[in-house]
Design a protein around this motif. Structure first.
Motif, mmCIF file in Angstrom:
data_model
loop_
_atom_site.group_PDB
_atom_site.id
_atom_site.type_symbol
_atom_site.label_atom_id
_atom_site.label_comp_id
_atom_site.label_asym_id
_atom_site.label_seq_id
_atom_site.Cartn_x
_atom_site.Cartn_y
_atom_site.Cartn_z
ATOM 1 N N ARG A 52 0.882 -0.776 0.623
ATOM 2 C CA ARG A 52 -0.440 -0.139 0.190
ATOM 3 C C ARG A 52 1.135 0.959 0.375
ATOM 4 N N TYR A 53 2.111 0.961 0.803
ATOM 5 C CA TYR A 53 2.591 2.431 1.276
ATOM 6 C C TYR A 53 3.431 2.341 -0.365
ATOM 7 N N LYS A 54 3.884 1.125 -0.959
ATOM 8 C CA LYS A 54 4.658 1.562 -2.142
ATOM 9 C C LYS A 54 3.535 1.823 -3.313
ATOM 10 N N ALA A 55 2.634 2.334 -3.200
ATOM 11 C CA ALA A 55 1.717 1.800 -4.412
ATOM 12 C C ALA A 55 1.167 3.810 -4.132
ATOM 13 N N LEU A 56 1.637 4.562 -3.312
ATOM 14 C CA LEU A 56 1.861 6.292 -3.368
ATOM 15 C C LEU A 56 3.485 6.404 -4.735
ATOM 16 N N GLY A 57 4.045 5.863 -4.874
ATOM 17 C CA GLY A 57 4.950 6.524 -6.460
ATOM 18 C C GLY A 57 5.615 7.329 -5.962
ATOM 19 N N GLU A 58 6.241 7.656 -6.935
ATOM 20 C CA GLU A 58 7.716 8.589 -6.232
ATOM 21 C C GLU A 58 6.284 10.799 -5.964
ATOM 22 N N PRO A 59 6.472 10.923 -5.530
ATOM 23 C CA PRO A 59 7.813 10.959 -5.285
ATOM 24 C C PRO A 59 7.897 10.975 -3.279
ATOM 25 N N TYR A 60 7.127 9.671 -2.926
ATOM 26 C CA TYR A 60 7.233 9.499 -2.200
ATOM 27 C C TYR A 60 8.180 8.478 -1.256
ATOM 28 N N HIS A 61 9.020 8.159 -2.714
ATOM 29 C CA HIS A 61 10.384 7.076 -2.310
ATOM 30 C C HIS A 61 10.754 6.335 -3.623
ATOM 31 N N VAL A 62 11.932 6.072 -3.503
ATOM 32 C CA VAL A 62 12.473 6.191 -4.904
ATOM 33 C C VAL A 62 12.976 3.999 -4.924
ATOM 34 N N PRO A 63 12.911 4.064 -5.563
ATOM 35 C CA PRO A 63 13.625 2.082 -5.919
ATOM 36 C C PRO A 63 15.029 2.099 -5.883
ATOM 37 N N VAL A 64 15.256 1.431 -4.961
ATOM 38 C CA VAL A 64 16.605 0.846 -4.364
ATOM 39 C C VAL A 64 17.063 -0.049 -3.625
ATOM 40 N N SER A 65 18.071 -1.129 -4.680
ATOM 41 C CA SER A 65 18.945 -1.699 -3.762
ATOM 42 C C SER A 65 19.817 -2.312 -3.306
ATOM 43 N N ALA A 66 19.858 -3.024 -1.959
ATOM 44 C CA ALA A 66 20.645 -3.089 -0.264
ATOM 45 C C ALA A 66 22.476 -3.840 -1.327
ATOM 46 N N GLU A 99 19.719 -14.517 3.364
ATOM 47 C CA GLU A 99 20.133 -13.338 2.213
ATOM 48 C C GLU A 99 19.241 -12.961 2.705
ATOM 49 N N ILE A 100 18.004 -12.649 2.816
ATOM 50 C CA ILE A 100 16.880 -11.519 2.549
ATOM 51 C C ILE A 100 17.097 -10.791 3.442
ATOM 52 N N LEU A 101 17.164 -11.341 4.621
ATOM 53 C CA LEU A 101 17.191 -10.222 5.710
ATOM 54 C C LEU A 101 18.524 -9.733 6.054
ATOM 55 N N ALA A 102 19.468 -10.386 4.989
ATOM 56 C CA ALA A 102 20.820 -9.176 5.486
ATOM 57 C C ALA A 102 21.056 -8.455 4.112
ATOM 58 N N GLY A 103 19.629 -8.763 3.155
ATOM 59 C CA GLY A 103 19.899 -7.794 2.265
ATOM 60 C C GLY A 103 20.714 -7.725 1.189
ATOM 61 N N ASN A 104 20.548 -9.139 0.632
ATOM 62 C CA ASN A 104 21.199 -10.043 -0.299
ATOM 63 C C ASN A 104 20.486 -10.042 -1.417
ATOM 64 N N ARG A 105 19.000 -10.173 -1.526
ATOM 65 C CA ARG A 105 18.600 -11.131 -2.130
ATOM 66 C C ARG A 105 17.027 -10.346 -2.111
ATOM 67 N N PRO A 106 16.087 -9.761 -2.670
ATOM 68 C CA PRO A 106 14.772 -9.160 -2.061
ATOM 69 C C PRO A 106 13.838 -10.064 -1.604
ATOM 70 N N TRP A 107 12.954 -9.403 -1.157
ATOM 71 C CA TRP A 107 11.718 -10.539 -1.124
ATOM 72 C C TRP A 107 10.597 -10.549 -1.915
ATOM 73 N N PRO A 108 10.751 -11.696 -2.241
ATOM 74 C CA PRO A 108 10.000 -12.422 -3.097
ATOM 75 C C PRO A 108 9.177 -10.754 -3.882
ATOM 76 N N LYS A 109 8.959 -10.560 -4.400
ATOM 77 C CA LYS A 109 8.439 -10.322 -5.970
ATOM 78 C C LYS A 109 7.859 -8.896 -5.045
ATOM 79 N N TYR A 110 8.476 -8.169 -4.049
ATOM 80 C CA TYR A 110 8.426 -6.777 -3.719
ATOM 81 C C TYR A 110 10.533 -6.297 -4.293
ATOM 82 N N GLU A 111 10.045 -5.305 -4.596
ATOM 83 C CA GLU A 111 11.301 -4.188 -5.540
ATOM 84 C C GLU A 111 11.574 -3.148 -4.440
ATOM 85 N N PRO A 112 12.421 -3.334 -2.982
ATOM 86 C CA PRO A 112 12.877 -2.375 -1.744
ATOM 87 C C PRO A 112 13.254 -0.957 -2.433
ATOM 88 N N LEU A 113 12.141 0.020 -1.155
ATOM 89 C CA LEU A 113 12.789 1.203 -1.738
ATOM 90 C C LEU A 113 12.652 2.351 -0.104
#
Length: 535
Positions: A52-66, A99-113
Motif C-alpha cells: 500500500r505505501y509502495k503504491a504511492l509511488g514517486e516522489p514519496y520513495h524511490v526504488p533502491v537495491s540493498a 540472504e533476504i534479511l541481510a539484504g543480499n536478495r530481495p523479498w520475493p515479488k517486492y522491489e525495495p524502496l
C-alpha cells in the motif's frame, strides 16, 4: 495574472503567513506552551504481500537495491514476532531467509524502496534527510489481518545517505534489537525487530567497527518529517495523498469525516502525549527526539543513544552528543509537544484555505497535548504507587518521592518496584523498600504519608496491591551495562547473551529468580557508559 492564478497565489501567501505564525524552529510554538488460535503459517515466499505505501509511488520513495552484506551471520531471529507475522519459524535457519534479511536478495515479488523526509534535528531545520541507511523490503498482511512493513536498517547507501556508507554497526544494532522488544514487552507502542544479522565488514565510526543489519517491523514508518519535507519544499500538493494513505490504512474510522485531517492530527498529538507519559514513568530517555524520529502512529522509533535511567536524575542526558541537554529526561514532554507543533505547521494546508481558520484549528489541536499528557502521566504514576484513583495531592506525593530518589541518586526502577513491599497494616519502617534510599528520614516521613493516602481510599489489601504494582513496575529493564555485555560477547562471536536478554526482557514484570543479578544496578565502573548518535 488570471483570476484562478491570482486566487491560488493568494491562498499560498495566506498559508505561508499562517505557517510563520506557528513559530520558528527552536522558539515557543503556536499560542501556548506546555508547563511542565491456531493460524496458518507461511514461508517468506508465501506471506501475502500488501503493497500500500509502495503504491504511492514517486516522489514519496524511490526504488533502491540493498548493498550485499559479506559473510552474513544470524545473531538472533525473533520467533515470537515471526509467528505474529505468519512466518514459518522452522525456516529461521534457512540460508535463503538469511540472504533476504541481510539484504543480499530481495523479498520475493517486492522491489525495495527508500523514502525521503526532512526534520528538525536538535531544534535545527534540516531540509532533506530520508532513509539514508534503511530500505523497506516488504509490506505484508499478517494472519490476523494487520498490515506490517518490513524495513532493513544498515543495508547500504541510498540517494538520501548524504555521502555516508548506509551501514549500521553491530553495537547500535544490538541495542535497537533488544530495546524495541523490551519496550514492546513493557507495553510501550514501538517498532519491533524481526532479525539481527552481523558481518565482519568493517564500518568506520569513532573507531573501526563491524557491520550489522536489523529487520525492523512496524505498521508504518511514516514520520513527522515526511510531512515537513513536502511542506517546507513548497510541494504542498503531496501532503494530502500521504495523509490520506495514513488515515485510510491506520485511522480508518476517520476517513469519511469531512474534518478527517484535523481529527487525525488530534489523534497523533494525543498518542504522542500518551507515549511520552509512558517513557517518563519507565525512566526511559530516547536521546534523539528529532522530528524525523517521531512516528505519525505514536510509536517509539529509531533507538540510538537511548537509556533507561539507573540513578534517578531529572536532568539526566543519555546522549553524549547532546551537549546542551535539549533531550534531557525532564524536557521530553515539552519536546514532544514542540515536535507536534512542527507537524501541525507542516500540515496547515490540509486544515483550511483560510489563514485564520487553519491557525485556529492547529492551535486547538496543539493545546490538547498538555492536558492529555498530564492526565496520562498522573494515571501512570498513580498505578505505579498502587492507587485506585488519582486524587488531589498525588502529584505532590510523586514529586516528593522523586526528589528523595534524586537526592540519594537512588535507582529508579528498583525503588518503584520495592514500594510493593510497603504494608498498610503496620507503621513500622518499610525495611525492604528502604534499601535504595539515602535520606531515610525524609523517606520514612514520605512512607507515612503514602500509607495515609492508601488507607484514605480503603486500599488496604496489601497482597492485591502488590500484585497490581508489580504488573506496572518492571523488575527488569535494558540497562546500558547489560546491553554492553551482550555487545562485547557478540563482537567476540558469542551470541548467547543477546538470546538470554531477549528471554529475560520478554517478561520484565516477572520475578525470574534465576536472573536476579540482571535486576541489580550497574557496578560503579559501568555506571558511566556513554552512548552517542552513532549508538
Amino acid at each position: 495574472m488570471t483570476e484562478t492564478r491570482k486566487a491560488r497565489s493568494d491562498t499560498v501567501r495566506s498559508r505561508r503567513k499562517a505557517s510563520a505564525r506557528l513559530g520558528q524552529a527552536g522558539r515557543a510554538p503556536l499560542r501556548s506552551e506546555i508547563m511542565h488460535g491456531f493460524l496458518p503459517r507461511h514461508s517468506h515466499r508465501e506471506l501475502p504481500l500488501a503493497p500500500r505505501y509502495k503504491a504511492l509511488g514517486e516522489p514519496y520513495h524511490v526504488p533502491v537495491s540493498a548493498t550485499p552484506l559479506p559473510e552474513p551471520r544470524m545473531i538472533h531471529f525473533n520467533k515470537s514476532l515471526a509467528l505474529e507475522l505468519g512466518l514459518d519459524v522452522s525456516e529461521a535457519d534457512s540460508p535463503k531467509l538469511l540472504e533476504i534479511l541481510a539484504g543480499n536478495r530481495p523479498w520475493p515479488k517486492y522491489e525495495p524502496l527508500a523514502s525521503v523526509y526532512a526534520g528538525h534535528q536538535f531544534g535545527v531545520w534540516v531540509p532533506q534527510l530520508g532513509d539514508g541507511r534503511a530500505l523497506m523490503i516488504a509490506e505484508v498482511r499478517t494472519p490476523a489481518g494487520a498490515r506490517m512493513e518490513l524495513q532493513l536498517k544498515g543495508s547500504g547507501p541510498t540517494p538520501y545517505s548524504r555521502g555516508l556508507d548506509g551501514r549500521a554497526v553491530l553495537r547500535s544494532s544490538i541495542r535497537e534489537y533488544l530495546c524495541s522488544e523490551a519496550m514492546h514487552a513493557l507495553g510501550v507502542p514501538t517498532a519491533r525487530c524481526l532479525s539481527l544479522v552481523a558481518s565482519p565488514e568493517p564500518v568506520y565510526r569513532e573507531t573501526v567497527e563491524t557491520a550489522a543489519v536489523v529487520c525492523r517491523v512496524s505498521p508504518s514508518f511514516v514520520r513527522f518529517g515526511h510531512f515537513e519535507f513536502y511542506y517546507h519544499n513548497g510541494q504542498w500538493q503531496h501532503l494530502a495523498p500521504l495523509a490520506d494513505h495514513v488515515i485510510d490504512e491506520h485511522f480508518p474510522h476517520l476517513k469519511d469525516r469531512p474534518d478527517r485531517y484535523a481529527a487525525w492530527l488530534g489523534e497523533v498529538v494525543e498518542r504522542t502525549a500518551r507515549l511520552i507519559a509512558q517513557w517518563q514513568t519507565f525512566g526511559f530517555c530516547h536521546g534523539v527526539m528529532n522530528t524525523d524520529n517521531f512516528s505519525v502512529l505514536g510509536l517509539t522509533l529509531d533507538y540510538g543513544p537511548f537509556g533507561f535511567m539507573d540513578a534517578f536524575r531529572q536532568y539526566h542526558v543519555c546522549n553524549h552528543s547532546d551537549f546542551e541537554g535539549r533531550y534531557a529526561f525532564y524536557a521530553q514532554p515539552e519536546i514532544g509537544q514542540w515536535n507536534c507543533s512542527r507537524l501541525l505547521r507542516a500540515t496547515l494546508p490540509l486544515l483550511s484555505d483560510s489563514e485564520e481558520e487553519a491557525l485556529d484549528i492547529a492551535t486547538g489541536i496543539f493545546e490538547r497535548y498538555a492536558p492529555v499528557y498530564s492526565q496520562a502521566v498522573m494515571r501512570r504514576w498513580a498505578d505505579k504507587l498502587g492507587f485506585y484513583e488519582v486524587r488531589e495531592g498525588d502529584a505532590d506525593l510523586v514529586n516528593r518521592f522523586l526528589a528523595i530518589l534524586q537526592r540519594g541518586k537512588s535507582d529508579f526502577t528498583r525503588s518503584f518496584r520495592h514500594l510493593s513491599k510497603v504494608r498498610t497494616d503496620s507503621d513500622e519502617p518499610a525495611t525492604g523498600a528502604r534499601e535504595e534510599i539515602v535520606d531515610l528520614e525524609a523517606y520514612d516521613a514520605w512512607i507515612a504519608d503514602y500509607r495515609t493516602r492508601l488507607r484514605a481510599e480503603g486500599n488496604t489489601n496489601d497482597e492485591a496491591r502488590a500484585r497490581r504494582m508489580n504488573r506496572v513496575n518492571p523488575k527488569y529493564v535494558l540497562r546500558n551495562h547489560l546491553a554492553q555485555a551482550a555487545i562485547e560477547k557478540a563482537q567476540a562471536g558469542d551470541d548467547s547473551e543477546v538470546a538470554k536478554l531477549m528471554r529475560l526482557l520478554a517478561r520484565p514484570f516477572d520475578e525470574q529468580p534465576e536472573m536476579e543479578a540482571y535486576a541489580a544496578p550497574p557496578p560503579e565502573e559501568l555506571r558511566h557508559i556513554e552512548v552517542s548518535c552513532s549508538s
